[in-house]
Write a protein that holds these residues in place. Structure first.
Motif, short mmCIF file in Angstrom:
data_model
loop_
_atom_site.label_atom_id
_atom_site.label_comp_id
_atom_site.label_asym_id
_atom_site.label_seq_id
_atom_site.Cartn_x
_atom_site.Cartn_y
_atom_site.Cartn_z
N GLU A 89 -19.60 1.11 -4.19
CA GLU A 89 -18.96 2.42 -4.06
C GLU A 89 -17.88 2.54 -5.13
O GLU A 89 -17.01 1.67 -5.25
N ASP A 90 -17.92 3.60 -5.91
CA ASP A 90 -16.92 3.83 -6.95
C ASP A 90 -15.71 4.50 -6.32
O ASP A 90 -15.77 5.67 -5.93
N VAL A 91 -14.62 3.76 -6.20
CA VAL A 91 -13.40 4.28 -5.57
C VAL A 91 -12.37 4.71 -6.61
O VAL A 91 -11.25 5.08 -6.26
N GLY A 92 -12.74 4.62 -7.88
CA GLY A 92 -11.87 5.10 -8.95
C GLY A 92 -10.50 4.46 -8.97
O GLY A 92 -10.37 3.24 -8.84
N GLU A 93 -9.47 5.29 -9.06
CA GLU A 93 -8.08 4.82 -9.16
C GLU A 93 -7.59 4.18 -7.85
O GLU A 93 -6.56 3.51 -7.84
N ARG A 94 -8.31 4.38 -6.77
CA ARG A 94 -7.92 3.79 -5.47
C ARG A 94 -8.34 2.33 -5.34
O ARG A 94 -8.19 1.73 -4.28
N PHE A 95 -8.90 1.74 -6.40
CA PHE A 95 -9.44 0.39 -6.33
C PHE A 95 -8.46 -0.63 -5.73
O PHE A 95 -8.81 -1.34 -4.79
N PRO A 96 -7.22 -0.75 -6.25
CA PRO A 96 -6.31 -1.76 -5.68
C PRO A 96 -6.07 -1.56 -4.18
O PRO A 96 -6.11 -2.52 -3.40
N GLU A 97 -5.85 -0.31 -3.78
CA GLU A 97 -5.60 0.00 -2.37
C GLU A 97 -6.82 -0.36 -1.50
O GLU A 97 -6.69 -1.00 -0.45
N GLU A 98 -8.01 0.04 -1.94
CA GLU A 98 -9.22 -0.25 -1.18
C GLU A 98 -9.53 -1.74 -1.13
O GLU A 98 -9.97 -2.26 -0.10
N ALA A 99 -9.31 -2.45 -2.24
CA ALA A 99 -9.56 -3.89 -2.26
C ALA A 99 -8.65 -4.60 -1.24
O ALA A 99 -9.08 -5.52 -0.55
N ARG A 100 -7.39 -4.16 -1.17
CA ARG A 100 -6.47 -4.75 -0.19
C ARG A 100 -6.91 -4.45 1.25
O ARG A 100 -6.87 -5.33 2.11
N LYS A 101 -7.33 -3.21 1.51
CA LYS A 101 -7.79 -2.85 2.86
C LYS A 101 -8.98 -3.71 3.28
O LYS A 101 -9.05 -4.17 4.41
N ILE A 102 -9.91 -3.91 2.36
CA ILE A 102 -11.08 -4.74 2.67
C ILE A 102 -10.65 -6.17 2.91
O ILE A 102 -11.05 -6.82 3.89
N HIS A 103 -9.79 -6.70 2.04
CA HIS A 103 -9.32 -8.09 2.15
C HIS A 103 -8.61 -8.34 3.48
O HIS A 103 -8.77 -9.40 4.08
N ALA A 123 -1.85 -8.68 -9.63
CA ALA A 123 -1.29 -8.69 -8.28
C ALA A 123 -2.38 -8.97 -7.25
O ALA A 123 -2.17 -9.76 -6.32
N LEU A 124 -3.55 -8.35 -7.42
CA LEU A 124 -4.66 -8.60 -6.50
C LEU A 124 -5.08 -10.06 -6.53
O LEU A 124 -5.27 -10.69 -5.48
N VAL A 125 -5.21 -10.62 -7.71
CA VAL A 125 -5.60 -12.03 -7.85
C VAL A 125 -4.53 -12.92 -7.23
O VAL A 125 -4.85 -13.87 -6.51
N ASP A 126 -3.26 -12.61 -7.47
CA ASP A 126 -2.15 -13.40 -6.89
C ASP A 126 -2.17 -13.36 -5.37
O ASP A 126 -1.75 -14.30 -4.71
N GLU A 127 -2.70 -12.27 -4.81
CA GLU A 127 -2.79 -12.13 -3.36
C GLU A 127 -4.04 -12.81 -2.80
O GLU A 127 -4.28 -12.78 -1.59
N GLY A 128 -4.83 -13.42 -3.67
CA GLY A 128 -6.04 -14.11 -3.22
C GLY A 128 -7.25 -13.21 -3.08
O GLY A 128 -8.25 -13.58 -2.46
N ILE A 129 -7.18 -12.02 -3.64
CA ILE A 129 -8.29 -11.07 -3.57
C ILE A 129 -9.17 -11.30 -4.80
O ILE A 129 -8.69 -11.19 -5.93
N GLU A 130 -10.43 -11.63 -4.57
CA GLU A 130 -11.34 -11.94 -5.67
C GLU A 130 -11.86 -10.66 -6.30
O GLU A 130 -12.50 -9.85 -5.64
N ILE A 131 -11.56 -10.50 -7.59
CA ILE A 131 -12.05 -9.37 -8.37
C ILE A 131 -12.52 -9.91 -9.72
O ILE A 131 -12.15 -11.01 -10.12
N THR A 132 -13.35 -9.13 -10.39
CA THR A 132 -13.80 -9.52 -11.72
C THR A 132 -14.12 -8.25 -12.51
O THR A 132 -14.57 -7.26 -11.93
#
Length: 142
Positions: A89-103, A123-132
């Motif tokens: 799903e393309d969440v555009g600029e909401r990516f950091p917020e959505e990644a945190r909600k999922i995590h 910040a996402l990586v530092d929080e342990g959220i896997e992104i690439t």
């Protein structure tokens, strides 16, 4: 497509392919360029000879020859990136917020793609959220 010879602080040397010099700069500033051997983001461009072409017409008449193995690797990479994009799903600029909600289990787990600044990505990586980052090919930019 432009290829840069890159190296990290541990003297690992590798190539990076980008749609333009500006694309490299954008990805570098956003913390998306890292050493494939050690993961370091302390990257520098190595000295390299410039590629010179006479004109756009001459450039289009100069084919690039890849050996069979590399051509197959590029085909598979393009297929993988296409599949990821089609199934996310393309969440555009909401990516950091959505990644945190999922995590944090606040919303359904699903594949998402979108945009994040380098600071947001770190910040996402530092929080342990896997992104690439997903590579962009020239045909993706048209």
């Amino acid at each position: 497509m432009i290829t840069f010879n890159l190296h990290c602080e541990s003297d690992h040397e590798f190539e990076g392919w980008f749609s333009s010099g500006a694309d490299f700069d954008r990805q570098f500033e956003n913390g998306l360029v890292e050493c494939p051997m050690c993961g370091s983001r302390n990257i520098d461009k190595a000295l390299m000879a410039p590629a010179v072409t006479k004109s756009r017409e001459a450039q289009s008449q100069q084919p690039v020859a890849l050996d069979t193995e590399k051509r197959e690797m590029m085909r598979k990479l393009r297929e993988m990136v296409k599949a990821v994009r089609e199934k996310a799903e393309d969440v555009g600029e909401r990516f950091p917020e959505e990644a945190r909600k999922i995590h944090h289990g606040e919303t359904e787990a699903r594949g998402i793609i979108g945009k994040a600044s380098g600071e947001e990505a770190r910040a996402l990586v530092d929080e342990g959220i896997e992104i690439t980052p997903l590579p962009e090919f020239p045909e993706d930019l048209s």
